[in-house]
Scaffold this motif. Structure first.
Motif, PDB file in Angstrom:
ATOM      1  N   ASP A 172       0.791  -1.039  -0.088  1.00  0.00           N
ATOM      2  CA  ASP A 172      -0.067   0.223  -0.107  1.00  0.00           C
ATOM      3  C   ASP A 172       1.016   1.010   0.021  1.00  0.00           C
ATOM      4  O   ASP A 172       0.481   2.198  -0.511  1.00  0.00           O
ATOM      5  CB  ASP A 172      -1.009  -0.004   1.256  1.00  0.00           C
ATOM      6  CG  ASP A 172      -1.892  -1.084   1.183  1.00  0.00           C
ATOM      7  OD1 ASP A 172      -2.260  -1.433   0.036  1.00  0.00           O
ATOM      8  OD2 ASP A 172      -2.214  -1.806   2.308  1.00  0.00           O
ATOM      9  N   ALA A 264      -3.121   9.995   2.622  1.00  0.00           N
ATOM     10  CA  ALA A 264      -4.376   9.599   1.986  1.00  0.00           C
ATOM     11  C   ALA A 264      -4.537   8.479   0.997  1.00  0.00           C
ATOM     12  O   ALA A 264      -5.608   7.728   1.060  1.00  0.00           O
ATOM     13  CB  ALA A 264      -4.844  11.149   1.598  1.00  0.00           C
ATOM     14  N   CYS A 265      -3.451   8.472   0.120  1.00  0.00           N
ATOM     15  CA  CYS A 265      -3.527   7.317  -1.030  1.00  0.00           C
ATOM     16  C   CYS A 265      -3.293   6.081  -0.376  1.00  0.00           C
ATOM     17  O   CYS A 265      -3.854   4.899  -0.568  1.00  0.00           O
ATOM     18  CB  CYS A 265      -2.199   7.557  -1.935  1.00  0.00           C
ATOM     19  SG  CYS A 265      -2.006   6.422  -3.152  1.00  0.00           S
ATOM     20  N   ASP A 267      -4.121   4.982   2.912  1.00  0.00           N
ATOM     21  CA  ASP A 267      -5.275   4.738   3.553  1.00  0.00           C
ATOM     22  C   ASP A 267      -6.443   4.240   2.577  1.00  0.00           C
ATOM     23  O   ASP A 267      -7.019   3.318   2.915  1.00  0.00           O
ATOM     24  CB  ASP A 267      -5.747   6.099   4.301  1.00  0.00           C
ATOM     25  CG  ASP A 267      -4.685   6.177   5.262  1.00  0.00           C
ATOM     26  OD1 ASP A 267      -3.948   5.666   5.581  1.00  0.00           O
ATOM     27  OD2 ASP A 267      -4.933   7.532   6.020  1.00  0.00           O
ATOM     28  N   ARG A 268      -6.286   4.870   1.551  1.00  0.00           N
ATOM     29  CA  ARG A 268      -7.479   4.230   0.529  1.00  0.00           C
ATOM     30  C   ARG A 268      -7.211   3.122  -0.025  1.00  0.00           C
ATOM     31  O   ARG A 268      -8.072   2.322  -0.239  1.00  0.00           O
ATOM     32  CB  ARG A 268      -7.348   5.567  -0.634  1.00  0.00           C
ATOM     33  CG  ARG A 268      -8.703   4.899  -1.710  1.00  0.00           C
ATOM     34  CD  ARG A 268      -9.990   4.759  -1.247  1.00  0.00           C
ATOM     35  NE  ARG A 268     -10.929   4.409  -2.182  1.00  0.00           N
ATOM     36  CZ  ARG A 268     -11.943   3.616  -1.693  1.00  0.00           C
ATOM     37  NH1 ARG A 268     -12.254   3.180  -0.453  1.00  0.00           N
ATOM     38  NH2 ARG A 268     -12.810   3.271  -2.673  1.00  0.00           N
ATOM     39  N   GLY A 271      -8.078   0.602   2.478  1.00  0.00           N
ATOM     40  CA  GLY A 271      -9.736   0.601   2.503  1.00  0.00           C
ATOM     41  C   GLY A 271      -9.954  -0.287   1.426  1.00  0.00           C
ATOM     42  O   GLY A 271     -11.001  -1.212   1.304  1.00  0.00           O
ATOM     43  N   LEU A 272      -9.374  -0.268   0.227  1.00  0.00           N
ATOM     44  CA  LEU A 272      -9.836  -0.897  -1.074  1.00  0.00           C
ATOM     45  C   LEU A 272      -9.712  -2.521  -0.656  1.00  0.00           C
ATOM     46  O   LEU A 272     -10.563  -3.355  -1.055  1.00  0.00           O
ATOM     47  CB  LEU A 272      -9.206  -0.570  -2.192  1.00  0.00           C
ATOM     48  CG  LEU A 272      -9.460   0.670  -2.846  1.00  0.00           C
ATOM     49  CD1 LEU A 272      -8.670   0.675  -4.010  1.00  0.00           C
ATOM     50  CD2 LEU A 272     -10.811   0.303  -3.605  1.00  0.00           C
ATOM     51  N   GLU A 275     -12.630  -3.750   1.576  1.00  0.00           N
ATOM     52  CA  GLU A 275     -13.739  -4.002   0.826  1.00  0.00           C
ATOM     53  C   GLU A 275     -13.797  -5.075  -0.207  1.00  0.00           C
ATOM     54  O   GLU A 275     -14.946  -5.759  -0.343  1.00  0.00           O
ATOM     55  CB  GLU A 275     -13.998  -2.690  -0.035  1.00  0.00           C
ATOM     56  CG  GLU A 275     -14.104  -1.234   0.767  1.00  0.00           C
ATOM     57  CD  GLU A 275     -14.290  -0.032  -0.071  1.00  0.00           C
ATOM     58  OE1 GLU A 275     -14.318  -0.061  -1.214  1.00  0.00           O
ATOM     59  OE2 GLU A 275     -14.021   1.070   0.516  1.00  0.00           O
TER      60      GLU A 275
END
Length: 279
Positions: A172, A264-265, A267-268, A271-272, A275
């Motif tokens: 990540d 932020a990148c 963390d996204r 999150g992906l 999900e």
């Protein structure tokens, strides 16, 4: 044909989007035998040009998998679970090395969806792979052998550099640096060219100067023994023009802004994974 470890392994690309095509093009450019490459797509029209170059082109994923030592999973992340469940039997029968270029899909999820007990490499490439200047981060699960790691490196070396990370969570961070990184530089180029116009240059001149400057700076940094900080210091004379620009950036918190954006990148990306891999 199944290859020996020292020959060119048979590689199947499931999906032929831009990244798969970039890797295929890089392999062919380095002399990789076309008849050791398999490609699949639902739409046969997407495969005609590759078939003309000597690759095995098919709409049958199982056929490709059963002929492969290495399977490059190049479908969209949202379709990976369905792909695994549909072709689990073929993967379990052949037991190839799986290399995934899908963002956010963990090695554990890939193993689970494709039936378990498999060698899996997660790869986070980037778009400059399309022009053979890519930067990829690689993570291998515990079942990947040293030979398979060497084979993975060779595949990605055809389109740039490939570096291993020890912990899967670091993929990540790779996403935040090199995976998404080209867009950061494009944004900077866009802003510099626009500023050049606002300061009196015509659009074409401003853009050409911006692009060449970016290219030159990257080339200097990649070929120099000095760090980027040292190179910056070399062109930043006290009380000179460059210093004024740098001081202006820093007064607005440039370094902190970059860190916050990359966090932020990352963390996204985390999150992906949550999900997409919960099932």
């Amino acid at each position: 044909m199944t290859s020996t470890p020292n020959s060119s392994p048979n590689i199947a690309f499931i999906g032929v989007g831009n990244m798969a095509r970039a890797i295929i093009g890089g392999l062919l450019a380095t002399g990789y035998p076309a008849d050791h490459l398999w490609v699949t797509a639902r739409n046969p029209d997407k495969l005609s040009d590759l078939a003309e170059r000597g690759l095995h082109a098919t709409a049958d994923n199982d056929n490709a998998i059963l002929n492969a030592d290495i399977v490059v999973l190049a479908v969209k992340p949202q379709g990976m679970q369905a792909l695994g469940e549909a072709h689990r039997d073929s993967v379990q029968q052949k037991r190839p090395l799986l290399i995934s270029v899908a963002a956010g899909i963990t090695a554990e999820a890939l193993e689970r969806w494709f039936g378990g007990d498999l060698a899996v490499v997660r790869c986070m490439p980037n778009t400059p792979s399309l022009v053979q200047t890519g930067a990829a981060g690689l993570y291998a699960n515990s079942k990947v052998t040293p030979t398979q790691k060497e084979q993975t490196e060779a595949i990605l070396a055809a389109v740039g550099i490939a570096l291993w990370v020890e912990q899967e969570a670091q993929v990540d961070t790779v996403t935040a640096i090199s995976g998404s990184g080209p867009a950061y530089y494009f944004l900077m180029m866009e802003a510099m060219a626009k500023a050049g116009e606002q300061l009196g240059l015509d659009a074409d001149t401003a853009l050409k100067l911006t692009l060449q400057t970016a290219l030159g700076a990257a080339k200097m940094a990649s070929q120099s023994n000095l760090s980027p900080a040292q190179l910056r210091a070399q062109v930043t004379s006290p009380k000179g023009t460059t210093e004024q620009a740098i001081l202006s950036f820093q007064a607005q918190g440039y370094e902190a802004m970059v860190l916050k954006a990359m966090q932020a990148c990352r963390d996204r990306a985390e999150g992906l994974s949550e999900e997409l891999c919960q099932n």
